[in-house]
Design a protein around this motif. Structure first.
Motif, PDB file in Angstrom:
ATOM      1  N   ASP B 246       0.828  -1.195   0.000  1.00 24.80           N
ATOM      2  CA  ASP B 246       0.000   0.000   0.000  1.00 24.80           C
ATOM      3  C   ASP B 246       0.872   1.259   0.000  1.00 24.80           C
ATOM      4  O   ASP B 246       1.543   1.554   0.979  1.00 24.80           O
ATOM      5  CB  ASP B 246      -0.888  -0.036   1.250  1.00 24.80           C
ATOM      6  CG  ASP B 246      -1.959   1.040   1.227  1.00 24.80           C
ATOM      7  OD1 ASP B 246      -1.866   1.949   0.389  1.00 24.80           O
ATOM      8  OD2 ASP B 246      -2.873   0.960   2.064  1.00 24.80           O
ATOM      9  N   LEU B 247       0.843   1.999  -1.104  1.00 26.92           N
ATOM     10  CA  LEU B 247       1.627   3.240  -1.178  1.00 26.92           C
ATOM     11  C   LEU B 247       1.197   4.227  -0.091  1.00 26.92           C
ATOM     12  O   LEU B 247       1.995   5.039   0.360  1.00 26.92           O
ATOM     13  CB  LEU B 247       1.446   3.895  -2.555  1.00 26.92           C
ATOM     14  CG  LEU B 247       2.412   3.441  -3.656  1.00 26.92           C
ATOM     15  CD1 LEU B 247       1.962   3.981  -4.995  1.00 26.92           C
ATOM     16  CD2 LEU B 247       3.824   3.902  -3.351  1.00 26.92           C
ATOM     17  N   GLY B 248      -0.052   4.144   0.326  1.00 25.63           N
ATOM     18  CA  GLY B 248      -0.548   5.031   1.369  1.00 25.63           C
ATOM     19  C   GLY B 248       0.181   4.817   2.683  1.00 25.63           C
ATOM     20  O   GLY B 248       0.362   5.740   3.470  1.00 25.63           O
ATOM     21  N   PHE B 275       6.306  10.620  -5.399  1.00 29.01           N
ATOM     22  CA  PHE B 275       4.898  10.966  -5.541  1.00 29.01           C
ATOM     23  C   PHE B 275       4.690  12.148  -6.484  1.00 29.01           C
ATOM     24  O   PHE B 275       3.710  12.193  -7.213  1.00 29.01           O
ATOM     25  CB  PHE B 275       4.281  11.262  -4.172  1.00 29.01           C
ATOM     26  CG  PHE B 275       3.990  10.021  -3.395  1.00 29.01           C
ATOM     27  CD1 PHE B 275       2.813   9.315  -3.609  1.00 29.01           C
ATOM     28  CD2 PHE B 275       4.889   9.521  -2.467  1.00 29.01           C
ATOM     29  CE1 PHE B 275       2.535   8.157  -2.903  1.00 29.01           C
ATOM     30  CE2 PHE B 275       4.624   8.365  -1.762  1.00 29.01           C
ATOM     31  CZ  PHE B 275       3.447   7.678  -1.980  1.00 29.01           C
ATOM     32  N   LEU B 286      -0.530   1.818  -9.528  1.00 27.85           N
ATOM     33  CA  LEU B 286      -0.681   1.470  -8.110  1.00 27.85           C
ATOM     34  C   LEU B 286      -1.348   2.610  -7.354  1.00 27.85           C
ATOM     35  O   LEU B 286      -2.233   2.399  -6.539  1.00 27.85           O
ATOM     36  CB  LEU B 286       0.691   1.231  -7.488  1.00 27.85           C
ATOM     37  CG  LEU B 286       1.234  -0.174  -7.353  1.00 27.85           C
ATOM     38  CD1 LEU B 286       2.509  -0.144  -6.533  1.00 27.85           C
ATOM     39  CD2 LEU B 286       0.240  -1.108  -6.691  1.00 27.85           C
ATOM     40  N   LEU B 287      -0.889   3.809  -7.636  1.00 32.18           N
ATOM     41  CA  LEU B 287      -1.401   4.984  -6.946  1.00 32.18           C
ATOM     42  C   LEU B 287      -2.868   5.219  -7.310  1.00 32.18           C
ATOM     43  O   LEU B 287      -3.689   5.534  -6.458  1.00 32.18           O
ATOM     44  CB  LEU B 287      -0.547   6.190  -7.350  1.00 32.18           C
ATOM     45  CG  LEU B 287      -0.544   7.389  -6.417  1.00 32.18           C
ATOM     46  CD1 LEU B 287      -0.156   6.982  -5.005  1.00 32.18           C
ATOM     47  CD2 LEU B 287       0.429   8.436  -6.935  1.00 32.18           C
ATOM     48  N   SER B 289      -5.020   3.021  -8.153  1.00 38.70           N
ATOM     49  CA  SER B 289      -5.937   1.962  -7.713  1.00 38.70           C
ATOM     50  C   SER B 289      -6.406   2.174  -6.273  1.00 38.70           C
ATOM     51  O   SER B 289      -7.339   1.535  -5.832  1.00 38.70           O
ATOM     52  CB  SER B 289      -5.271   0.593  -7.859  1.00 38.70           C
ATOM     53  OG  SER B 289      -4.219   0.469  -6.939  1.00 38.70           O
ATOM     54  N   ILE B 290      -5.762   3.088  -5.547  1.00 36.37           N
ATOM     55  CA  ILE B 290      -6.179   3.347  -4.168  1.00 36.37           C
ATOM     56  C   ILE B 290      -7.450   4.193  -4.185  1.00 36.37           C
ATOM     57  O   ILE B 290      -7.477   5.251  -4.788  1.00 36.37           O
ATOM     58  CB  ILE B 290      -5.083   4.115  -3.396  1.00 36.37           C
ATOM     59  CG1 ILE B 290      -3.771   3.344  -3.443  1.00 36.37           C
ATOM     60  CG2 ILE B 290      -5.504   4.396  -1.973  1.00 36.37           C
ATOM     61  CD1 ILE B 290      -2.601   4.083  -2.820  1.00 36.37           C
ATOM     62  N   PRO B 291      -8.527   3.711  -3.536  1.00 33.62           N
ATOM     63  CA  PRO B 291      -9.727   4.549  -3.492  1.00 33.62           C
ATOM     64  C   PRO B 291      -9.442   5.800  -2.667  1.00 33.62           C
ATOM     65  O   PRO B 291      -8.847   5.711  -1.595  1.00 33.62           O
ATOM     66  CB  PRO B 291     -10.774   3.664  -2.825  1.00 33.62           C
ATOM     67  CG  PRO B 291     -10.055   2.510  -2.252  1.00 33.62           C
ATOM     68  CD  PRO B 291      -8.677   2.456  -2.817  1.00 33.62           C
ATOM     69  N   LYS B 292      -9.821   6.963  -3.152  1.00 31.10           N
ATOM     70  CA  LYS B 292      -9.521   8.207  -2.443  1.00 31.10           C
ATOM     71  C   LYS B 292     -10.765   8.686  -1.711  1.00 31.10           C
ATOM     72  O   LYS B 292     -11.847   8.712  -2.296  1.00 31.10           O
ATOM     73  CB  LYS B 292      -9.089   9.300  -3.426  1.00 31.10           C
ATOM     74  CG  LYS B 292      -8.066   8.859  -4.465  1.00 31.10           C
ATOM     75  CD  LYS B 292      -6.655   9.021  -3.982  1.00 31.10           C
ATOM     76  CE  LYS B 292      -5.625   8.650  -5.018  1.00 31.10           C
ATOM     77  NZ  LYS B 292      -5.851   7.349  -5.684  1.00 31.10           N
ATOM     78  N   GLN B 302      -9.891   2.610 -10.483  1.00 37.43           N
ATOM     79  CA  GLN B 302      -9.034   2.186 -11.581  1.00 37.43           C
ATOM     80  C   GLN B 302      -8.185   0.995 -11.161  1.00 37.43           C
ATOM     81  O   GLN B 302      -7.077   1.160 -10.660  1.00 37.43           O
ATOM     82  CB  GLN B 302      -8.143   3.344 -12.015  1.00 37.43           C
ATOM     83  CG  GLN B 302      -8.962   4.499 -12.566  1.00 37.43           C
ATOM     84  CD  GLN B 302      -8.105   5.712 -12.845  1.00 37.43           C
ATOM     85  OE1 GLN B 302      -6.914   5.601 -13.028  1.00 37.43           O
ATOM     86  NE2 GLN B 302      -8.721   6.862 -12.867  1.00 37.43           N
ATOM     87  N   ALA B 303      -8.750  -0.182 -11.321  1.00 40.61           N
ATOM     88  CA  ALA B 303      -8.002  -1.387 -10.997  1.00 40.61           C
ATOM     89  C   ALA B 303      -6.941  -1.611 -12.069  1.00 40.61           C
ATOM     90  O   ALA B 303      -7.084  -1.132 -13.186  1.00 40.61           O
ATOM     91  CB  ALA B 303      -8.942  -2.577 -10.940  1.00 40.61           C
TER      92      ALA B 303
END
Lengths: 336, 370
Positions: B246-248, B275, B286-287, B289-292, B302-303
């Motif tokens: 997870d980039l987050g 970033f 990857l970035l 695909s993370i739900p914001k 965006q999978a």
């Protein structure tokens, strides 16, 4: 968090849960685990309700209680006007094809010894829906819909698929009986971030295609916000806040909701890590929950009244309700 | 806290009190750091009935003292294998490992099990993903921490007990004296992970591996555990390798980030640069695909389509090409080299058609190649 009260319920809904209580007895003692304590909510047809909260807040128990697995200790669950909590035996079983579940761990919820095609077709066999040829055609159709090759599914077993694909297969199995409602119990928690995104997208597609109503249970707030029409935040068996996702996330009214939102990891190094809203301490024991508001032991705003009086859900917006004595936004009169 | 150990015995003059003093007066850790861990061209493959699985293919990175390196990638990208290879935790048979690993100046690539045993705990330690299975369920919490203190540091029981309680206190476990004599089953997931961290910190390691330390935990607990790791890393001036999908998770917490795909680093940069000036389409995917949370509900996510390549037969060109929307024939044929971004020193990427084509140098390089 007290979160009792039924002010937020609407007249028209497909699922209506009122004053739900689920308790589990502890072996050899008289103590009871108070998993869910007097919560109410509803889901309108075609809507997605997101249930969020930490582990142990009772969100999975709530999902299962809708399915009558196990039966709630008290309270009513109505589905399409039928009170499930009054039904027994065959009458209840007859309702089951209309309500399906998807579980957290996609690998362990599929039988490793059967082919994927047989797994997805099993509910049709159990309910003797159509001839074997019709059943096979239906299985092909749903597998196609979730993006799994039906021909390969006849020879492959679950371990030959990735976690994301197994979750797709679980979704296919859930929709094969043409249900009205699907309870999704943490369907993305076991998946990588890169794969997670496929599942909410697929569920949205399935919802359109098969006219589904969803309950989506998760601890990931960003995912819940994305998929839901309504969000209910739970804490220790109580409802804290209910409302439209954009309202809840932009202007959280409950200190607990605010803390939850502030702990979402932000993929941006410039967003300063705000540790001021971090939750401290541990979830109290559900065997002996705090008096009054259950969140008071960890709440930065708690006062004496929070220990004495359980707050009831009150409106703070048109579709936004909070159970807190000191909400972060001002309550409004419901008539507006 | 610092102890000597066989092969990694350092002659580096900057260990010891002067650092701590310098650190206290606000000198940037990197300035006094020096290289703690240098991995060069690491290859790891596993023998399977289908053929060799090339899990790590030519990985190089450097971790300095007192810094955190985030390794990010999907399942199967080789990130955990990397951590295990460096720590000497790979199985003995069926594994081929080449390349060099230097820890604190000493080459530990071919170290024996006995050699690693001397490093474990006192020099390097690991926090694993699942706190439920990384603690012994039938051993009291205190004993699991004092064990290494007594064996590695030769403390007597009373001292070990006292140190263990201090450690439990440091990882913010309430009522540590009481917890000391309880079994792990009594603790929640987050509390167990704190115990695991206390165990890892017990003998004062200089290098801490955290392999998906929060994946099994709730969001709120995840934030607490990441705060705790960052705090301990700072206070003890450890080098930390934070492995995650997870980039987050690494955004605000790692100094440098390496993005792995199919056993290779595809992009590597200081966190901020990664970033702000990301170059590789995989990092971008990857970035994305993370739900914001900022997005309104029902925004289409965006999978990343497709799946990682079969590592028995890794693709010839860029491994991400089959899933990349910007791939050309060049990408399929020629493996891109890891090159430094001309405008951002320290920012490396391996892509023929990087995200920001505005940089003229890369653009010309690209045209030349085509």
């Amino acid at each position: 968090m007290a979160g009792s009260g039924t002010i937020h319920l609407r007249d028209e809904s497909l699922i209506r849960v009122e004053n739900l209580v689920v308790e589990f007895s502890v072996k050899g003692t008289k103590a009871k685990v108070k998993a869910v304590s007097n919560i109410s909510f509803d889901i309108a047809e075609g809507e997605t309700l997101g249930l969020v909260g930490e582990s142990g807040c009772g969100k999975s128990t709530t999902g299962r209680a809708i399915m009558q697995l196990p039966r709630p200790t008290s309270g009513t669950v109505a589905f399409n006007g039928t009170v499930l909590t009054d039904l027994k035996g065959e009458a209840l079983r007859a309702m089951r094809p209309q309500m399906q579940m998807i579980f957290q761990d996609p690998i362990s919820s599929l039988n490793p010894r059967r082919t994927v095609h047989a797994i997805v077709g099993e509910p049709l066999k159990i309910w003797s829906k159509g001839s074997p040829a019709e059943q096979a055609a239906k299985v092909d159709e749903v597998l196609e819909a979730v993006g799994v090759d039906p021909r390969m599914a006849r020879v492959r077993r679950p371990h030959e698929y990735s976690g994301g694909q197994c979750q797709r297969i679980s979704i296919a199995r859930a929709v094969v009986t043409d249900p009205k409602v699907i309870i999704c119990d943490e369907p993305v928690s076991a998946l990588d971030v890169s794969v997670q995104a496929q599942i909410p997208n697929l569920l949205e597609d399935m919802k359109q295609r098969y006219g589904l109503t969803l309950a989506f249970i998760a601890h990931d707030l960003a995912v819940v916000k994305n998929i839901s029409d309504n969000v209910a935040v739970m804490y220790l068996g109580k409802m804290c806040e209910v409302g439209a996702p954009d309202e809840i996330y932009n202007t959280p009214a409950h200190p607990y909701t605010r803390a939850l939102i502030s702990s979402i990891p932000m993929p941006d190094p410039d967003v300063a890590l705000d540790t001021s809203q971090r939750l401290v301490g541990e979830l109290p024991s559900p065997l002996d929950p705090p008096s009054g508001c259950r969140f008071r032991t960890r709440c930065p705003l708690a006062q004496d009244i929070c220990a004495q009086v359980e707050p009831q859900l009150t409106a703070v917006g048109k579709r936004h309700f909070v159970a807190c004595h000191f909400p972060l936004i001002t309550p409004v009169s419901i008539s507006t | 806290m610092t102890t000597t150990s066989g092969s990694a015995d350092s002659n580096d003059p900057i260990i010891g009190d002067p650092i701590i003093e310098a650190h206290d007066v606000g000198v940037k850790p990197a300035a006094l750091g020096g290289d703690l861990l240098v991995v060069d061209d690491l290859h790891v493959s596993f023998r399977t009935p289908r053929g060799d699985v090339h899990a790590v293919r030519g990985l190089s990175f450097t971790l300095q003292r007192g810094r955190t390196l985030g390794i990010v990638g999907e399942s199967g990208s080789g990130k955990s294998v990397t951590a295990k290879a460096v720590m000497g935790l790979l199985p003995k048979s069926g594994v081929t490992k080449t390349g060099t690993v230097r820890y604190d100046g000493a080459d530990i690539s071919d170290l024996s099990q006995e050699g690693f045993r001397k490093l474990w705990g006192t020099e390097m330690a690991m926090v694993f993903q699942d706190p439920m299975t990384s603690l012994n369920p039938v051993m009291k919490i205190g004993k699991q921490i004092t064990e290494s203190l007594q064996i590695k540091l030769g403390m007597d029981r009373a001292d070990a007990r006292e140190t263990a309680i201090q450690l439990l206190n440091a990882v913010k476990i309430p009522a540590p004296e009481k917890r000391f004599s309880e079994y792990p089953g009594k603790l929640s997931g987050g509390m167990r992970q704190r115990v695991v961290i206390a165990m890892a910190l017990a003998c004062g390691p200089k290098l801490l591996f955290a392999d998906e330390p929060t994946t099994a935990l709730d969001v709120t607990v995840q934030a607490q555990i990441l705060d705790l790791l960052a705090e301990q890393q700072r206070d003890r001036f450890m080098g930390m390798l934070l492995v995650t999908h997870d980039l987050g998770v690494v955004a605000g917490r790692a100094d440098d980030i390496a993005v792995m795909y199919a056993g290779r680093v595809v992009e590597k940069a200081p966190a901020r640069s990664l970033f702000h000036h990301l170059q590789h389409h995989y990092t971008a995917a990857l970035l994305n695909s993370i739900p914001k949370v900022e997005y309104p509900s029902h925004t289409r996510l965006q999978a990343i389509g497709g799946r990682p390549p079969d590592m028995v037969h890794p693709p010839k060109g860029c491994s991400f090409a089959p899933r990349c929307g910007f791939a050309t024939d060049l990408c399929v044929e020629v493996e891109p080299e890891l090159v430094e971004h001309p405008a951002n020193p320290g920012h490396y990427f391996a892509c023929h058609h990087p995200v920001s084509t505005a940089v003229s140098l890369t653009a010309t390089a690209m045209n030349g190649a085509i």
